[in-house]
Write an enzyme that holds these catalytic residues in place. Structure first.
Site, PDB file in Angstrom:
ATOM      1  N   HIS A  19      -0.115   4.827  -5.543  1.00 34.12           N
ATOM      2  CA  HIS A  19       0.958   4.706  -4.317  1.00 34.12           C
ATOM      3  C   HIS A  19       1.416   3.748  -3.330  1.00 34.12           C
ATOM      4  CE1 HIS A  19      -0.470   6.782   0.059  1.00 34.12           C
ATOM      5  NE2 HIS A  19      -0.107   5.143   0.439  1.00 34.12           N
ATOM      6  N   GLU A  20       0.777   2.284  -4.120  1.00 35.37           N
ATOM      7  CA  GLU A  20       1.752   1.655  -2.827  1.00 35.37           C
ATOM      8  C   GLU A  20       3.672   1.337  -3.434  1.00 35.37           C
ATOM      9  OE1 GLU A  20       1.129   0.596   0.185  1.00 35.37           O
ATOM     10  OE2 GLU A  20      -0.886   1.284   0.545  1.00 35.37           O
ATOM     11  N   HIS A  23       6.007   3.834  -1.634  1.00 32.52           N
ATOM     12  CA  HIS A  23       6.579   3.278  -0.564  1.00 32.52           C
ATOM     13  C   HIS A  23       7.174   2.193  -0.400  1.00 32.52           C
ATOM     14  CE1 HIS A  23       3.608   5.040   2.174  1.00 32.52           C
ATOM     15  NE2 HIS A  23       2.484   5.011   1.791  1.00 32.52           N
TER      16      HIS A  23
END
Length: 444
Positions: A19-20, A23
């Site tokens: 997920h990170e 980003h």
């Protein structure tokens, strides 16, 4: 306990990292300066700085992670520092950076489902038992031995695939055209009408309630011990039990119960060996059990003879199925959230970290394929949760950007403050429900 904890930490680590990374990757593509990429919160246990100035860290509390970006230019900033600041980027780039995290979780699910299709797995064949009278399956004319071959026009190769295809209709109700291959080898189509079922976390099987269940496996001899009653009777490994005494096609439990209560009695035994039916006789030997009760023993290991199929797909089909399964799971989960809000589905279905950890441990023990499927499901859930238009979540930021796009300027400070309070309240309520459900399940 340790195994479950380890499986949970691996699950959390993989999903949060991916997920990170979503980003981070888009932020770097947009020229945003990333100051820290951390797995976990709290005290930093390990850190390393790369050539771009980003600090990569592992922190003490492994319950999440974050990407810290340079939001605003520092005092006396140069032009380059201004251009590297997140809040100075165009609206579409800020939205892309925020959206990238949830999308990364969905992409991970596609990859996992595609990998599962490529690896393949042994799964039960979709052959059903005789439906109970009065159930929707009985009313539709299903018979014992029917092999499901397609549901609503979509081919099914295993019981697991069939359960998935039934999922939507089981929860919302509807009529499905189901193709079967009957016990005589004839292809037939049956029209199955299903009422909307109440989804609860108490493990009620809606498919079984509709009258569809796997055909019970026959008992098969897995091992015969030396100098035993089974060896004396002529039993061999892989013999399929067709009859014992007056009972036809006994399952494992029925076979063992009959043997235990027949000490010293000679029983007729029919077995299927290499395609031939053999008629044997067996006399269980008397043996004292742990409580002193005399039980019959034959000195053989009996297990279930499941009809299994190997489900595996080629590269193209695996990727296609990965996209389809991810999209269908996302849409189904979104509808379940909507039905929880309207009260149609119980909030008891909301799970917290304790339940997730429990399932992580269970699926890891079952095997790699089960654990990968679980990982994909949780990845989709994280992606969906973060896309909800709740301030404090990625979806809340996207909501603010949508307001900015309509107004032509960012949301006001008052609007941001109110949204933050509402978001915190909503998350607090959600977390309270999740932890309450976890605690209830532990003690129920």
């Amino acid at each position: 306990m340790l195994y479950t904890l380890l499986a949970f930490l691996v699950t959390l680590g993989v999903l949060v990292t991916f997920h990170e990374l979503g980003h981070y990757w888009v932020a770097r593509r947009c020229g945003v300066r990333v100051e820290r990429f951390s797995i976990g919160f709290g005290k930093v246990l390990y850190r390393r700085r790369d050539r771009h100035g980003t600090e990569w860290a592992v922190s003490a509390l492994p319950l999440g992670g974050y990407v810290a970006m340079q939001n605003d230019p520092p005092p006396g900033a140069t032009l380059e520092q201004v251009q590297e600041s997140f809040n100075c980027k165009p609206l579409w780039q800020r939205a892309a950076v925020v959206l990238a995290g949830p999308l990364a979780n969905l992409i991970l699910a596609v990859i996992i489902y595609a990998l599962v299709g490529l690896l393949g797995a042994q799964e039960p064949a979709p052959v059903i038992a005789q439906p109970q009278a009065g159930t929707p399956a009985a009313q539709a004319g299903f018979q014992a031995g029917d092999r499901l071959i397609d549901i609503a026009g979509r081919e099914v190769r295993s019981w697991n695939e069939a359960r998935w295809e039934f999922m939507e209709a089981l929860s919302s109700g509807g009529t499905l055209a189901v193709g079967v291959l009957d016990a005589q080898g004839q292809e037939r189509e049956r029209s199955l009408s299903l009422p909307a079922g109440e989804i609860t976390p108490d493990n009620r099987d809606l498919l079984a309630q509709a009258g569809l269940a796997l055909l019970p496996p026959r008992a098969v001899v897995q091992e015969v011990y030396k100098d035993s009653a089974g060896e004396q009777a002529g039993l061999q490994e892989k013999d399929i039990i067709l009859a014992l005494g007056s009972r036809q096609d006994p399952d494992v439990v029925q076979f063992v119960e009959q043997i235990q209560k027949s000490a010293g009695q000679t029983l007729a035994l029919d077995v299927l060996r290499a395609g031939q039916v053999l008629h044997l006789s067996i006399t269980p030997r008397a043996q004292a059990g742990e409580d002193g009760e005399v039980l019959g023993r034959i000195g053989a290991k009996i297990g279930p003879d499941f009809d299994m199929v190997h489900v595996r797909y080629g590269p193209v089909d695996s990727v296609r199925r990965g996209f389809v399964r991810t999209a269908e799971t996302f849409w189904f989960s979104l509808k379940m959230i909507g039905r929880m809000i309207t009260g149609e589905v119980s909030v008891r279905n909301v799970s917290g970290p304790v339940t997730i950890a429990d399932y992580a441990g269970q699926t890891a023990r079952i095997g790699l394929i089960a654990y990968l499927n679980f990982l994909a499901l949780i990845s989709i859930s994280i992606g969906l949760l973060n896309l909800l238009p709740v301030p404090m979540l990625d979806g809340g930021h996207l909501l603010y950007y949508a307001i900015e796009a309509v107004r032509g300027k960012p949301a006001s400070d008052r609007m941001l403050m109110i949204g933050q309070r509402l978001g915190l309240s909503a998350l607090a309520v959600l977390m309270s429900i999740a932890f309450f459900n976890d605690i209830t399940r532990l003690f129920s």
